[in-house]
Design a protein around this motif. Structure first.
Motif, PDB file in Angstrom:
ATOM      1  N   ALA A   8       0.840  -1.194   0.000  1.00 30.40           N
ATOM      2  CA  ALA A   8       0.000   0.000   0.000  1.00 30.40           C
ATOM      3  C   ALA A   8       0.875   1.244   0.000  1.00 30.40           C
ATOM      4  CB  ALA A   8      -0.927   0.006   1.216  1.00 30.40           C
ATOM      5  N   TRP A   9       0.355   2.304  -0.611  1.00 28.37           N
ATOM      6  CA  TRP A   9       1.044   3.593  -0.612  1.00 28.37           C
ATOM      7  C   TRP A   9       0.560   4.396   0.588  1.00 28.37           C
ATOM      8  CZ3 TRP A   9       4.816   4.214  -4.106  1.00 28.37           C
ATOM      9  CH2 TRP A   9       5.457   5.454  -4.136  1.00 28.37           C
ATOM     10  N   PRO A  10       1.466   5.040   1.329  1.00 29.20           N
ATOM     11  CA  PRO A  10       1.015   5.837   2.479  1.00 29.20           C
ATOM     12  C   PRO A  10       0.124   6.987   2.046  1.00 29.20           C
ATOM     13  CG  PRO A  10       3.341   6.244   1.995  1.00 29.20           C
ATOM     14  CD  PRO A  10       2.933   5.087   1.156  1.00 29.20           C
ATOM     15  N   PRO A 304      -2.259   6.250  -6.760  1.00 27.97           N
ATOM     16  CA  PRO A 304      -1.918   7.450  -7.543  1.00 27.97           C
ATOM     17  C   PRO A 304      -2.394   8.744  -6.901  1.00 27.97           C
ATOM     18  CG  PRO A 304      -2.771   5.711  -8.960  1.00 27.97           C
ATOM     19  CD  PRO A 304      -2.999   5.255  -7.554  1.00 27.97           C
ATOM     20  N   MET A 305      -3.598   8.742  -6.331  1.00 26.36           N
ATOM     21  CA  MET A 305      -4.097   9.948  -5.686  1.00 26.36           C
ATOM     22  C   MET A 305      -3.311  10.264  -4.419  1.00 26.36           C
ATOM     23  SD  MET A 305      -6.045  12.572  -5.500  1.00 26.36           S
ATOM     24  CE  MET A 305      -7.214  12.361  -6.845  1.00 26.36           C
ATOM     25  N   SER A 306      -2.976   9.242  -3.638  1.00 30.15           N
ATOM     26  CA  SER A 306      -2.186   9.473  -2.422  1.00 30.15           C
ATOM     27  C   SER A 306      -0.801  10.000  -2.767  1.00 30.15           C
ATOM     28  CB  SER A 306      -2.074   8.179  -1.616  1.00 30.15           C
ATOM     29  OG  SER A 306      -3.321   7.786  -1.098  1.00 30.15           O
ATOM     30  N   ASN A 307      -0.165   9.411  -3.765  1.00 29.47           N
ATOM     31  CA  ASN A 307       1.153   9.863  -4.193  1.00 29.47           C
ATOM     32  C   ASN A 307       1.106  11.313  -4.678  1.00 29.47           C
ATOM     33  OD1 ASN A 307       3.134   9.478  -7.100  1.00 29.47           O
ATOM     34  ND2 ASN A 307       3.979   9.717  -5.058  1.00 29.47           N
ATOM     35  N   LEU A 308       0.072  11.653  -5.460  1.00 29.21           N
ATOM     36  CA  LEU A 308      -0.058  13.027  -5.960  1.00 29.21           C
ATOM     37  C   LEU A 308      -0.244  14.005  -4.807  1.00 29.21           C
ATOM     38  CD1 LEU A 308      -0.449  15.125  -8.191  1.00 29.21           C
ATOM     39  CD2 LEU A 308      -2.868  14.419  -8.325  1.00 29.21           C
ATOM     40  N   GLN A 309      -1.123  13.669  -3.870  1.00 27.10           N
ATOM     41  CA  GLN A 309      -1.351  14.586  -2.747  1.00 27.10           C
ATOM     42  C   GLN A 309      -0.104  14.710  -1.877  1.00 27.10           C
ATOM     43  OE1 GLN A 309      -4.807  15.132  -0.654  1.00 27.10           O
ATOM     44  NE2 GLN A 309      -6.237  14.431  -2.231  1.00 27.10           N
ATOM     45  N   ARG A 310       0.576  13.598  -1.642  1.00 30.85           N
ATOM     46  CA  ARG A 310       1.798  13.649  -0.830  1.00 30.85           C
ATOM     47  C   ARG A 310       2.900  14.430  -1.553  1.00 30.85           C
ATOM     48  NH1 ARG A 310       2.832  10.230   3.366  1.00 30.85           N
ATOM     49  NH2 ARG A 310       4.977   9.971   2.635  1.00 30.85           N
ATOM     50  N   PHE A 311       2.990  14.283  -2.855  1.00 34.78           N
ATOM     51  CA  PHE A 311       3.997  15.035  -3.615  1.00 34.78           C
ATOM     52  C   PHE A 311       3.691  16.534  -3.558  1.00 34.78           C
ATOM     53  CE2 PHE A 311       5.690  16.855  -7.577  1.00 34.78           C
ATOM     54  CZ  PHE A 311       7.022  16.462  -7.480  1.00 34.78           C
ATOM     55  N   ALA A 312       2.423  16.880  -3.700  1.00 36.58           N
ATOM     56  CA  ALA A 312       2.029  18.289  -3.633  1.00 36.58           C
ATOM     57  C   ALA A 312       2.343  18.888  -2.265  1.00 36.58           C
ATOM     58  CB  ALA A 312       0.543  18.432  -3.951  1.00 36.58           C
ATOM     59  N   GLY A 314       4.849  17.893  -0.339  1.00 37.19           N
ATOM     60  CA  GLY A 314       6.260  17.718  -0.026  1.00 37.19           C
ATOM     61  C   GLY A 314       6.559  16.478   0.783  1.00 37.19           C
ATOM     62  N   GLU A 315       5.583  15.538   0.885  1.00 34.00           N
ATOM     63  CA  GLU A 315       5.785  14.324   1.669  1.00 34.00           C
ATOM     64  C   GLU A 315       6.393  13.191   0.844  1.00 34.00           C
ATOM     65  OE1 GLU A 315       2.399  14.304   5.051  1.00 34.00           O
ATOM     66  OE2 GLU A 315       1.617  14.177   3.000  1.00 34.00           O
ATOM     67  N   ASP A 316       6.235  13.224  -0.475  1.00 32.10           N
ATOM     68  CA  ASP A 316       6.871  12.264  -1.381  1.00 32.10           C
ATOM     69  C   ASP A 316       7.860  13.002  -2.263  1.00 32.10           C
ATOM     70  OD1 ASP A 316       5.552  10.063  -0.440  1.00 32.10           O
ATOM     71  OD2 ASP A 316       4.206   9.835  -2.153  1.00 32.10           O
ATOM     72  N   GLU A 317       9.019  12.409  -2.463  1.00 37.42           N
ATOM     73  CA  GLU A 317      10.029  13.045  -3.305  1.00 37.42           C
ATOM     74  C   GLU A 317       9.751  12.855  -4.790  1.00 37.42           C
ATOM     75  OE1 GLU A 317      13.881  11.654  -2.259  1.00 37.42           O
ATOM     76  OE2 GLU A 317      13.830  12.489  -0.220  1.00 37.42           O
ATOM     77  N   THR A 318       9.014  11.797  -5.142  1.00 40.75           N
ATOM     78  CA  THR A 318       8.798  11.456  -6.543  1.00 40.75           C
ATOM     79  C   THR A 318       7.317  11.361  -6.854  1.00 40.75           C
ATOM     80  OG1 THR A 318      10.863  10.195  -6.581  1.00 40.75           O
ATOM     81  CG2 THR A 318       9.294   9.768  -8.354  1.00 40.75           C
TER      82      THR A 318
END
Length: 354
Positions: A8-10, A304-312, A314-318
């Motif tokens: 799972a993605w955080p 994908p939505m979690s990664n996008l929100q985390r990237f926005a 600053g919680e995900d680097e990629t």
């Protein structure tokens, strides 16, 4: 060990409201159930078909925006474009500058349109990702984790085999499309191969229709060129109307140290589907099943939505499926169609008797 593999993605620590543009079957079957499971807030949805929007909204207790302008005016929103590929560019050009946006695959109808979408996203400063959610399915996250640990060794075999009966009538917009099967279905497998194996040097492909269907293409064979040590092949048939016994939807990876087989259950009896499976075996050992905590539909749509929100935030680097990376998958799709339309190498005739 296998229970510890990532599945799972955080989630984002401070989720932003999601505005869904489009209310078709994929939204009701996957997007909204996934966001509900993950506790991601949905501000509402909009669709040009008001009755469809109202029906979907009622099912999930959501509000319907009266217009696209009203939907795009939501403050601090993350936009989820669940649209047919022809509609992406027009909406993207109207999004508020700098907005985070998740775009339904494919990224346009062809590479030229994908390039226009990429340019528009860059021009407007959008944090744009494409919903290649198969990468985020629990079984595929676990498989990628196992590969990253080196448990397969050098990968020498990669085969995607799909032999199913797909209910294409569920997606009326597919009728009349010049490019269908690779662009709307096998694109998932091409993108997954890029994720697991990197970019191929080229491709040999043939995609065709079927007498029982009016769609442009519903069957595909493709060989991805990864050099002289790795064989990579896709065999996809959506017309196996002979019962469940020999239907199949699986990915096989073989390496010098082990083998993995993933079963994509949603393709079997879609949209109800069957459970996903992931089986792992190391050389000299026994096959072991990985206990999966979720399925491709709907759980993969959380990623994908979690990664996008985390990237926005600053919680995900990629940004894993960033629009620029998705463009490369579209380039591979384009190469498949180009290969399919190219003339085959002729076979030499039998020499005449002397």
């Amino acid at each position: 060990m296998r229970e510890a593999l990532a599945q799972a993605w955080p989630g984002p620590s401070a989720p932003r409201p999601i505005v869904v543009i489009g209310a078709g079957g994929i939204v009701a079957d996957a997007h909204l159930p996934a966001y509900r499971l993950a506790g991601l807030p949905v501000a509402g949805l909009f669709d040009i078909d008001g009755e469809r929007a109202a029906a979907t909204a009622a099912r999930f207790g959501l509000s319907v925006f009266p217009s696209l302008e009203a939907a795009l005016a939501v403050d601090s929103a993350v936009f989820d474009l669940a649209l047919p590929p022809a509609a992406h560019l027009g909406v993207i050009e109207r999004l508020p500058a700098g907005s985070p946006v998740l775009i339904q695959k494919p990224l346009g109808r062809d590479l030229a349109e994908a390039s226009a979408i990429l340019a528009a996203a860059r021009r407007r400063g959008l944090l744009a990702a494409v919903n290649f959610q198969l990468r985020f399915a629990p079984m595929m996250l676990a498989l990628a984790d196992w590969v990253a640990q080196g448990r397969l060794g050098e990968i020498v075999e990669a085969e995607m085999h799909v032999n199913v009966l797909t209910p294409w009538h569920l997606w009326p917009f597919l009728q009349g499309l010049e490019r269908m099967e690779i662009a709307l279905h096998s694109i998932h497998y091409l993108d997954l191969m890029r994720r697991l194996l990197g970019d191929p040097a080229g491709v040999h492909a043939k995609t065709i229709g079927h007498p029982a269907s009016t769609l442009a293409q519903t069957r595909t064979s493709a060989i991805l060129d990864y050099g002289e040590r790795l064989r990579c092949v896709l065999s996809v048939n959506h017309h196996h109307d002979f019962g469940r016994k020999f239907q199949d939807s699986s990915l096989r990876l073989e390496g010098t140290r082990g083998c993995a087989v993933a079963r994509l259950g949603v393709n079997l009896d879609y949209p109800r589907g069957e459970p996903d499976e992931l089986w792992l075996c190391e050389t000299g050992g026994e096959w072991e099943s990985v206990p999966l905590r979720g399925t491709w539909f709907p759980h993969a749509f959380i990623g994908p939505m979690s990664n996008l929100q985390r990237f926005a935030a600053g919680e995900d680097e990629t940004l894993v499926t960033a629009v620029a990376d998705a463009w490369k998958t579209m380039a591979l799709v384009e190469a498949c169609f180009t290969s399919s339309s190219a003339p085959a190498t002729p076979i030499a005739p039998l020499p005449e008797a002397r």
